[in-house]
Motif scaffolding. Structure first.
Motif, PDB file in Angstrom:
ATOM      1  N   TYR A 119       0.821  -1.211   0.000  1.00  0.00           N
ATOM      2  CA  TYR A 119       0.000   0.000   0.000  1.00  0.00           C
ATOM      3  C   TYR A 119       0.855   1.260   0.000  1.00  0.00           C
ATOM      4  CZ  TYR A 119      -4.091  -2.833   1.237  1.00  0.00           C
ATOM      5  OH  TYR A 119      -5.105  -3.753   1.240  1.00  0.00           O
ATOM      6  N   ALA A 120       0.530   2.169  -0.901  1.00  0.00           N
ATOM      7  CA  ALA A 120       0.988   3.544  -0.797  1.00  0.00           C
ATOM      8  C   ALA A 120      -0.034   4.327   0.023  1.00  0.00           C
ATOM      9  CB  ALA A 120       1.140   4.156  -2.184  1.00  0.00           C
ATOM     10  N   MET A 121       0.392   5.449   0.608  1.00  0.00           N
ATOM     11  CA  MET A 121      -0.473   6.184   1.531  1.00  0.00           C
ATOM     12  C   MET A 121      -0.619   7.640   1.106  1.00  0.00           C
ATOM     13  SD  MET A 121       1.037   4.889   5.229  1.00  0.00           S
ATOM     14  CE  MET A 121       2.501   5.920   5.017  1.00  0.00           C
ATOM     15  N   ALA A 122      -1.825   8.148   1.185  1.00  0.00           N
ATOM     16  CA  ALA A 122      -2.092   9.588   1.102  1.00  0.00           C
ATOM     17  C   ALA A 122      -2.724   9.978   2.425  1.00  0.00           C
ATOM     18  CB  ALA A 122      -3.017   9.917  -0.054  1.00  0.00           C
ATOM     19  N   LEU A 123      -2.096  10.896   3.141  1.00  0.00           N
ATOM     20  CA  LEU A 123      -2.494  11.195   4.510  1.00  0.00           C
ATOM     21  C   LEU A 123      -2.857  12.668   4.668  1.00  0.00           C
ATOM     22  CD1 LEU A 123       0.438   9.353   6.347  1.00  0.00           C
ATOM     23  CD2 LEU A 123      -1.797   8.413   5.729  1.00  0.00           C
ATOM     24  N   HIS A 124      -3.824  12.913   5.520  1.00  0.00           N
ATOM     25  CA  HIS A 124      -4.152  14.282   5.933  1.00  0.00           C
ATOM     26  C   HIS A 124      -4.648  14.183   7.365  1.00  0.00           C
ATOM     27  CE1 HIS A 124      -5.089  18.417   5.842  1.00  0.00           C
ATOM     28  NE2 HIS A 124      -6.375  18.345   5.519  1.00  0.00           N
ATOM     29  N   GLY A 125      -3.737  14.413   8.302  1.00  0.00           N
ATOM     30  CA  GLY A 125      -4.072  14.202   9.706  1.00  0.00           C
ATOM     31  C   GLY A 125      -3.786  15.409  10.563  1.00  0.00           C
ATOM     32  N   GLU A 126      -4.162  15.264  11.814  1.00  0.00           N
ATOM     33  CA  GLU A 126      -3.866  16.282  12.818  1.00  0.00           C
ATOM     34  C   GLU A 126      -3.802  15.602  14.173  1.00  0.00           C
ATOM     35  OE1 GLU A 126      -7.759  18.568  13.962  1.00  0.00           O
ATOM     36  OE2 GLU A 126      -7.790  18.351  11.786  1.00  0.00           O
ATOM     37  N   VAL A 127      -3.310  16.324  15.148  1.00  0.00           N
ATOM     38  CA  VAL A 127      -3.170  15.761  16.487  1.00  0.00           C
ATOM     39  C   VAL A 127      -4.548  15.554  17.110  1.00  0.00           C
ATOM     40  CG1 VAL A 127      -2.244  16.133  18.802  1.00  0.00           C
ATOM     41  CG2 VAL A 127      -0.930  16.848  16.799  1.00  0.00           C
ATOM     42  N   GLN A 128      -4.831  14.372  17.574  1.00  0.00           N
ATOM     43  CA  GLN A 128      -5.956  14.046  18.461  1.00  0.00           C
ATOM     44  C   GLN A 128      -7.321  13.938  17.792  1.00  0.00           C
ATOM     45  OE1 GLN A 128      -6.302  16.673  21.830  1.00  0.00           O
ATOM     46  NE2 GLN A 128      -7.680  15.301  22.940  1.00  0.00           N
ATOM     47  N   TRP A 129      -7.623  14.777  16.782  1.00  0.00           N
ATOM     48  CA  TRP A 129      -8.958  14.771  16.208  1.00  0.00           C
ATOM     49  C   TRP A 129      -8.913  14.511  14.712  1.00  0.00           C
ATOM     50  CZ3 TRP A 129     -11.714  14.605  20.355  1.00  0.00           C
ATOM     51  CH2 TRP A 129     -11.404  15.383  21.473  1.00  0.00           C
ATOM     52  N   ASN A 130     -10.072  14.157  14.146  1.00  0.00           N
ATOM     53  CA  ASN A 130     -10.271  14.094  12.700  1.00  0.00           C
ATOM     54  C   ASN A 130      -9.228  13.191  12.033  1.00  0.00           C
ATOM     55  OD1 ASN A 130     -12.397  16.035  13.070  1.00  0.00           O
ATOM     56  ND2 ASN A 130     -10.846  17.638  13.143  1.00  0.00           N
ATOM     57  N   GLY A 131      -8.792  13.556  10.852  1.00  0.00           N
ATOM     58  CA  GLY A 131      -7.781  12.797  10.139  1.00  0.00           C
ATOM     59  C   GLY A 131      -8.367  11.807   9.152  1.00  0.00           C
ATOM     60  N   VAL A 132      -7.852  11.821   7.920  1.00  0.00           N
ATOM     61  CA  VAL A 132      -8.295  10.923   6.862  1.00  0.00           C
ATOM     62  C   VAL A 132      -7.079  10.368   6.145  1.00  0.00           C
ATOM     63  CG1 VAL A 132     -10.595  11.920   6.458  1.00  0.00           C
ATOM     64  CG2 VAL A 132      -8.589  12.963   5.384  1.00  0.00           C
ATOM     65  N   ALA A 133      -7.296   9.256   5.450  1.00  0.00           N
ATOM     66  CA  ALA A 133      -6.199   8.628   4.709  1.00  0.00           C
ATOM     67  C   ALA A 133      -6.772   7.831   3.553  1.00  0.00           C
ATOM     68  CB  ALA A 133      -5.387   7.712   5.624  1.00  0.00           C
ATOM     69  N   ILE A 134      -5.948   7.632   2.530  1.00  0.00           N
ATOM     70  CA  ILE A 134      -6.221   6.681   1.461  1.00  0.00           C
ATOM     71  C   ILE A 134      -5.031   5.745   1.368  1.00  0.00           C
ATOM     72  CG2 ILE A 134      -6.643   6.336  -1.004  1.00  0.00           C
ATOM     73  CD1 ILE A 134      -7.814   9.161  -1.106  1.00  0.00           C
ATOM     74  N   LEU A 135      -5.299   4.462   1.407  1.00  0.00           N
ATOM     75  CA  LEU A 135      -4.281   3.429   1.199  1.00  0.00           C
ATOM     76  C   LEU A 135      -4.587   2.775  -0.139  1.00  0.00           C
ATOM     77  CD1 LEU A 135      -4.602   1.660   4.684  1.00  0.00           C
ATOM     78  CD2 LEU A 135      -3.412   3.806   4.151  1.00  0.00           C
ATOM     79  N   SER A 136      -3.590   2.647  -0.996  1.00  0.00           N
ATOM     80  CA  SER A 136      -3.847   2.084  -2.323  1.00  0.00           C
ATOM     81  C   SER A 136      -2.697   1.203  -2.773  1.00  0.00           C
ATOM     82  CB  SER A 136      -4.063   3.203  -3.348  1.00  0.00           C
ATOM     83  OG  SER A 136      -4.173   2.670  -4.658  1.00  0.00           O
ATOM     84  N   ARG A 137      -3.048   0.091  -3.358  1.00  0.00           N
ATOM     85  CA  ARG A 137      -2.051  -0.761  -4.011  1.00  0.00           C
ATOM     86  C   ARG A 137      -2.319  -0.852  -5.519  1.00  0.00           C
ATOM     87  NH1 ARG A 137      -3.580  -6.676  -1.333  1.00  0.00           N
ATOM     88  NH2 ARG A 137      -5.570  -6.950  -2.418  1.00  0.00           N
ATOM     89  N   VAL A 138      -3.098   0.106  -6.058  1.00  0.00           N
ATOM     90  CA  VAL A 138      -3.345   0.186  -7.498  1.00  0.00           C
ATOM     91  C   VAL A 138      -2.978   1.569  -8.028  1.00  0.00           C
ATOM     92  CG1 VAL A 138      -5.095  -1.624  -7.564  1.00  0.00           C
ATOM     93  CG2 VAL A 138      -5.802   0.727  -7.089  1.00  0.00           C
ATOM     94  N   GLY A 139      -2.004   2.197  -7.392  1.00  0.00           N
ATOM     95  CA  GLY A 139      -1.574   3.526  -7.790  1.00  0.00           C
ATOM     96  C   GLY A 139      -2.133   4.598  -6.879  1.00  0.00           C
ATOM     97  N   LEU A 140      -1.390   5.698  -6.773  1.00  0.00           N
ATOM     98  CA  LEU A 140      -1.795   6.793  -5.887  1.00  0.00           C
ATOM     99  C   LEU A 140      -1.189   8.073  -6.459  1.00  0.00           C
ATOM    100  CD1 LEU A 140      -3.277   7.154  -3.070  1.00  0.00           C
ATOM    101  CD2 LEU A 140      -0.994   7.305  -2.105  1.00  0.00           C
ATOM    102  N   ASP A 141      -1.993   8.807  -7.214  1.00  0.00           N
ATOM    103  CA  ASP A 141      -1.485   9.972  -7.932  1.00  0.00           C
ATOM    104  C   ASP A 141      -2.335  11.200  -7.640  1.00  0.00           C
ATOM    105  OD1 ASP A 141       0.528   8.465  -9.439  1.00  0.00           O
ATOM    106  OD2 ASP A 141      -1.187   7.590 -10.495  1.00  0.00           O
ATOM    107  N   ASP A 142      -1.747  12.360  -7.894  1.00  0.00           N
ATOM    108  CA  ASP A 142      -2.467  13.642  -7.822  1.00  0.00           C
ATOM    109  C   ASP A 142      -3.181  13.821  -6.488  1.00  0.00           C
ATOM    110  OD1 ASP A 142      -1.692  14.113 -10.499  1.00  0.00           O
ATOM    111  OD2 ASP A 142      -3.422  12.979 -11.223  1.00  0.00           O
TER     112      ASP A 142
END
Length: 290
Positions: A58-81
């Protein structure tokens, strides 16, 4: 490159869910995973899981913060843009880590954690509606081949909560919230679980309190919205209720959508199906209302 299995899961703290997440990845073998409520900075997420995920391809696209919220995409079929956030979305008062998008296997994938809204009429409720309006504009701008999924914090209809009477005066079910969601589907984004199972009782979230999961007193707020070209490829769409069982679960279950082929077959809307009967209307209150 073909994207076969897409999953979305509000893990309610990835740090607390590592012992659940990694075995689940090995069992279900999703090609793309959208996570919400990771509750970690990008560096902390990478330190915690980077090696384990890379070892699984898996490649990772992350957008997080301390303690709250946070999202991610994990992909093994490419991860662009990769794009973090929603252009034009308000903050509360500052921007929050609630959206990340990337192109995976030819599909524009959005992992979304929509604001809760807290109380109808509150400042946070207004923030939720404004955030959804900005999301609508982003999705309307394309591309045409897209999936928007995650914890949308809206039950689309009364059929998506265990008892509409229990939710009177609560967020998630108000007409303005449902209208905001309808504006997304009006763009051609189809609710693929409900498309496939129009008359079945399907929930994705159950409060930790008062035995709500065991009584199957839940709501369906984790959605996979797919544009027409993607929706036409759906061969199975289901809630992995097994992942909500046992020790240390999230209060949400993953939603899994299979494109082009269904490795487990078209196995039903909720796996395994709940054994608890539907609650009689008006017989149960929400835990916070007890």
């Amino acid at each position: 490159m073909s994207c076969v299995r897409v999953a979305t899961w509000n893990v309610n703290s990835v740090k607390q869910r590592v012992a659940r997440l990694l075995p689940w990845l090995d069992q279900r073998q999703p090609d793309v995973v959208c996570l919400q409520e990771t509750k970690l900075t990008d560096s902390a997420f990478t330190e915690l899981l980077g090696g384990e995920l890379a070892g699984r391809g898996y490649a990772m696209a992350l957008h997080g913060e301390v303690q709250w919220n946070g999202v991610a995409i994990l992909s093994r079929v490419g991860l662009d843009d990769v794009v973090t956030g929603v252009v034009g979305a308000p903050g509360f008062p500052l921007p929050e880590a609630r959206a990340v998008a990337a192109t995976c296997g030819g599909i524009r994938v959005h992992s979304l954690y929509v604001p809760n809204g807290r109380t109808p009429g509150s400042d946070h409720y207004a923030y939720k509606l404004d955030w959804l309006a900005a999301l609508r504009d982003v999705l309307a701008a394309g591309p045409e081949v897209a999936i928007a999924c995650g914890d949308l914090n809206i039950a689309p209809t009364d059929a998506d909560v265990f008892d509409p009477d229990a939710y009177i005066g609560q967020t998630h079910v108000t007409p303005p919230e449902r209208a905001a969601l309808a504006e997304l589907t009006a763009l051609g984004m189809r609710d693929v679980v409900r498309d496939r199972w129009p008359d079945r009782r399907v929930f994705t979230y159950w409060d930790y309190r008062a035995g709500m999961f065991h009584k199957d007193l839940g709501m369906r707020i984790d959605l996979v919205l797919a544009s027409g070209p993607v929706a036409e490829r759906v061969r199975a769409a289901w809630v992995d209720r097994q992942a909500r069982k046992g020790t240390g679960p999230s209060d949400h279950a993953p939603v899994i959508v299979d494109l082009d082929e269904a490795p487990d077959g078209d196995i039903g809307p909720v796996v395994p199906p709940p054994s608890a009967p539907a609650a009689k209307r008006g017989s149960t209150k929400l835990p916070q209302s007890s």
